[in-house]
Write an enzyme that holds these catalytic residues in place. Structure first.
Site, PDB file in Angstrom:
ATOM      1  N   CYS A 118       0.839  -1.202   0.000  1.00  0.00           N
ATOM      2  CA  CYS A 118       0.000   0.000   0.000  1.00  0.00           C
ATOM      3  C   CYS A 118       0.873   1.252   0.000  1.00  0.00           C
ATOM      4  O   CYS A 118       0.666   2.174  -0.791  1.00  0.00           O
ATOM      5  CB  CYS A 118      -0.916  -0.019   1.226  1.00  0.00           C
ATOM      6  SG  CYS A 118      -2.127   1.328   1.270  1.00  0.00           S
ATOM      7  N   CYS A 119       1.877   1.280   0.881  1.00  0.00           N
ATOM      8  CA  CYS A 119       2.794   2.421   0.930  1.00  0.00           C
ATOM      9  C   CYS A 119       3.571   2.561  -0.372  1.00  0.00           C
ATOM     10  O   CYS A 119       3.867   3.674  -0.811  1.00  0.00           O
ATOM     11  CB  CYS A 119       3.770   2.264   2.094  1.00  0.00           C
ATOM     12  SG  CYS A 119       3.059   2.509   3.735  1.00  0.00           S
ATOM     13  N   CYS A 199      -1.314   8.204   7.122  1.00  0.00           N
ATOM     14  CA  CYS A 199      -2.633   7.867   6.583  1.00  0.00           C
ATOM     15  C   CYS A 199      -3.575   7.436   7.718  1.00  0.00           C
ATOM     16  O   CYS A 199      -3.132   6.898   8.747  1.00  0.00           O
ATOM     17  CB  CYS A 199      -2.500   6.749   5.559  1.00  0.00           C
ATOM     18  SG  CYS A 199      -1.633   7.229   4.047  1.00  0.00           S
ATOM     19  N   CYS A 202      -3.510   3.737   9.288  1.00  0.00           N
ATOM     20  CA  CYS A 202      -2.258   3.280   9.903  1.00  0.00           C
ATOM     21  C   CYS A 202      -1.704   4.262  10.933  1.00  0.00           C
ATOM     22  O   CYS A 202      -0.514   4.226  11.262  1.00  0.00           O
ATOM     23  CB  CYS A 202      -1.221   3.004   8.816  1.00  0.00           C
ATOM     24  SG  CYS A 202      -1.742   1.733   7.634  1.00  0.00           S
ATOM     25  N   CYS A 225       7.377   3.850   6.078  1.00  0.00           N
ATOM     26  CA  CYS A 225       6.563   3.691   4.874  1.00  0.00           C
ATOM     27  C   CYS A 225       7.397   3.231   3.697  1.00  0.00           C
ATOM     28  O   CYS A 225       6.876   2.643   2.747  1.00  0.00           O
ATOM     29  CB  CYS A 225       5.843   4.994   4.543  1.00  0.00           C
ATOM     30  SG  CYS A 225       6.935   6.344   4.066  1.00  0.00           S
TER      31      CYS A 225
END
Length: 236
Positions: A118-119, A199, A202, A225
């Site tokens: 995702c990062c 985000c 998280c 990240c």
């Protein structure tokens, strides 16, 4: 963009490595990296310090902001507040590639099963694209954050470019003192217990006495990240 050769890196380290804060930023912006330097800012709880310094050096210096699509509305509002307050004229919002988004995370739930992936598409790859336009970048890394940041230096080699950490040796009291001295606004979520903000999924609140970054990816082994561990293989 030219690859930073060893000789140029050694020169930059010699000329800049003993500086910090606004002196380091000014020496880089008006020296060998002039016109090829950018600040990368999250507009998080400590970000106003570097943003203020940049505004004193050059309000047109590029500021790269990673708009991941999953940020707190308060962060976006704080970004706009600081842009206006400091007169920043070149804040560039970088977003994930829409093709990557549709292919890798159409339901915005990748953070549950694979936060590293995702990062990667929300932050690492957009930043790699943005940094392809410069030879050096300024980050807010500080030793007092601990973990992998405990040994950062003011000037570092970062793949094909130079990375500057003007606040590498600043402690928490110096950061807070700078806020007070220059009457800088605080991130609106800080008063609600958020010490480090990324985000929404998280980021969690911390308790008094916790490490500043303990609210990031809480309960996971993940601590970064990925933008500070990029390499040439990631396009940097």
């Amino acid at each position: 963009m030219a690859v930073i050769e060893n000789a140029l890196y050694d020169e930059l380290n010699f000329r800049l490595g003993r500086l910090d804060g606004i002196e380091l930023i000014a020496a880089a912006a008006y020296g060998p990296l002039g016109g090829r330097l950018a600040l990368v800012s999250s507009f998080g709880t400590e970000a106003a310090v570097l943003l203020h310094m940049v505004s004193r050096v050059d309000r047109d210096l590029p500021v790269i902001f990673l708009e991941t699509g999953m940020l707190f509305p308060e962060t976006l509002a704080y970004r706009d507040q600081l842009i206006d307050r400091l007169g920043l004229r070149n804040v560039q919002s970088e977003t994930p590639d829409p093709v990557d988004h549709a292919r890798e995370d159409p339901e915005d739930e990748l953070w549950i099963t694979n936060p590293d992936a995702c990062c990667a598409f929300r932050k690492v790859r957009p930043l790699a694209k943005a940094l392809s336009r410069v030879d050096g970048w300024i980050s807010g890394l500080k030793r007092h954050h601990g973990g992998g940041r405990a040994e950062v230096m003011p000037v570092e080699r970062d793949g094909r470019r130079v990375k500057l950490n003007p606040l590498a040796f600043w402690d928490r009291d110096q950061i807070l003192g700078y806020f007070d001295t220059h009457d800088l606004p605080r991130h609106p979520l800080e008063s609600q217990g958020y010490a480090s903000i990324g985000c929404i999924p998280c980021t969690s609140r911390t308790r008094p006495g916790d490490d500043l970054r303990s609210g990031r990816w809480s309960g996971r082994a993940k601590t970064e990240c990925g933008i500070h561990t990029m390499s040439d293989g990631a396009g940097i």
